[in-house]
Enzyme design. Sequence first.
Site, PDB file in Angstrom:
ATOM      1  N   GLY A  72      14.625   2.728   0.752  1.00 49.01           N
ATOM      2  CA  GLY A  72      13.529   2.264   0.131  1.00 49.01           C
ATOM      3  C   GLY A  72      13.840   1.108  -0.606  1.00 49.01           C
ATOM      4  N   TYR A 106      11.346   1.696  -9.896  1.00 49.36           N
ATOM      5  CA  TYR A 106      10.833   0.615  -9.930  1.00 49.36           C
ATOM      6  C   TYR A 106      11.128  -0.163 -11.195  1.00 49.36           C
ATOM      7  CZ  TYR A 106       7.835   2.440  -6.246  1.00 49.36           C
ATOM      8  OH  TYR A 106       7.508   2.987  -4.984  1.00 49.36           O
ATOM      9  N   GLU A 158       0.874  -1.196   0.084  1.00 44.30           N
ATOM     10  CA  GLU A 158      -0.020  -0.229   0.240  1.00 44.30           C
ATOM     11  C   GLU A 158       0.911   1.274   0.097  1.00 44.30           C
ATOM     12  OE1 GLU A 158      -3.275   2.420  -0.039  1.00 44.30           O
ATOM     13  OE2 GLU A 158      -3.219   0.521  -0.249  1.00 44.30           O
ATOM     14  N   ASN A 167       5.065  10.501 -10.651  1.00 46.73           N
ATOM     15  CA  ASN A 167       6.267  10.177  -9.881  1.00 46.73           C
ATOM     16  C   ASN A 167       7.408   9.448 -10.451  1.00 46.73           C
ATOM     17  OD1 ASN A 167       7.901   9.737  -7.679  1.00 46.73           O
ATOM     18  ND2 ASN A 167       6.333   9.019  -6.221  1.00 46.73           N
ATOM     19  N   GLY A 175      19.485   4.001   0.376  1.00 51.50           N
ATOM     20  CA  GLY A 175      19.157   2.704   0.253  1.00 51.50           C
ATOM     21  C   GLY A 175      17.843   2.209   1.304  1.00 51.50           C
ATOM     22  N   GLY A 218      17.746   8.301  -1.106  1.00 55.02           N
ATOM     23  CA  GLY A 218      19.221   8.137  -1.682  1.00 55.02           C
ATOM     24  C   GLY A 218      20.170   7.250  -0.943  1.00 55.02           C
ATOM     25  N   VAL A 229       9.880   7.025   2.296  1.00 60.16           N
ATOM     26  CA  VAL A 229      11.217   7.368   2.713  1.00 60.16           C
ATOM     27  C   VAL A 229      11.251   8.937   3.083  1.00 60.16           C
ATOM     28  CG1 VAL A 229      13.737   7.256   2.894  1.00 60.16           C
ATOM     29  CG2 VAL A 229      12.482   5.231   1.980  1.00 60.16           C
TER      30      VAL A 229
END
Length: 158
Positions: A98, A132, A84, A125, A96, A94, A88
Site C-alpha cells: 500500500g 494516512y 479512487e 477504517n 509495504g 503489512g 491490498v
Amino acid sequence: MSITLRQARPEDASAIYTMIYELAVYEKAPEEVVTTPDEIRETLFGDGSHTEALICEIDGKAAGYAVFFTSYSTWLGRNGIYMEDLYVSPEYRGKGAGRALLKQIAQYAVERRCGRLEWSVLDWNQPAIDFYLSIGALPQNEWVRYRLDGEALLRFAE
C-alpha cells in the site's frame, strides 16, 4: 519478498475486478459491485479513458492495485490527482504494498506539478486512517462529499 509496481494492462481486468470485489466485501457493500471484468477492461483501458491504474505484485502475484485520475483545483489553478481506490489483498497487508502504491502516485503528482493528491476513506477504517496520518495526510473534515447516482441521477438529468 520482491515488490514490483507497474502500469495496469487490459489483461489485468480480471485481477482488478477480483480485488474490487474484495474491497467491497471489506467495506461491507459487496452487493454494490455491479461491474464486470469485461466492463473494467473496456472503461479503464478503452479509448478515451482518462483513468490510470497501477498493479502491485509481490513475488510475481497481484497483491494490490490503485486507480486514480486527474482532477483540477480552481483555487490552486492546477491539476491534482484523485485516488479512487487503493487496495491490498489481506494476505499481503503489512508488507509495504500500500505504501509503495501511494508513494508512486505521490511521485506522479510531483512530476506532473499537481497541487494535491486526494482520496476518501470510510470513517470506520481505522487501520487506513492511521496509515494516512502516519505519512502526513490530513482529513478534510469541513467538506461533506455528496453523490448523485442511479435513479436519482437519471431523474435529475431529465
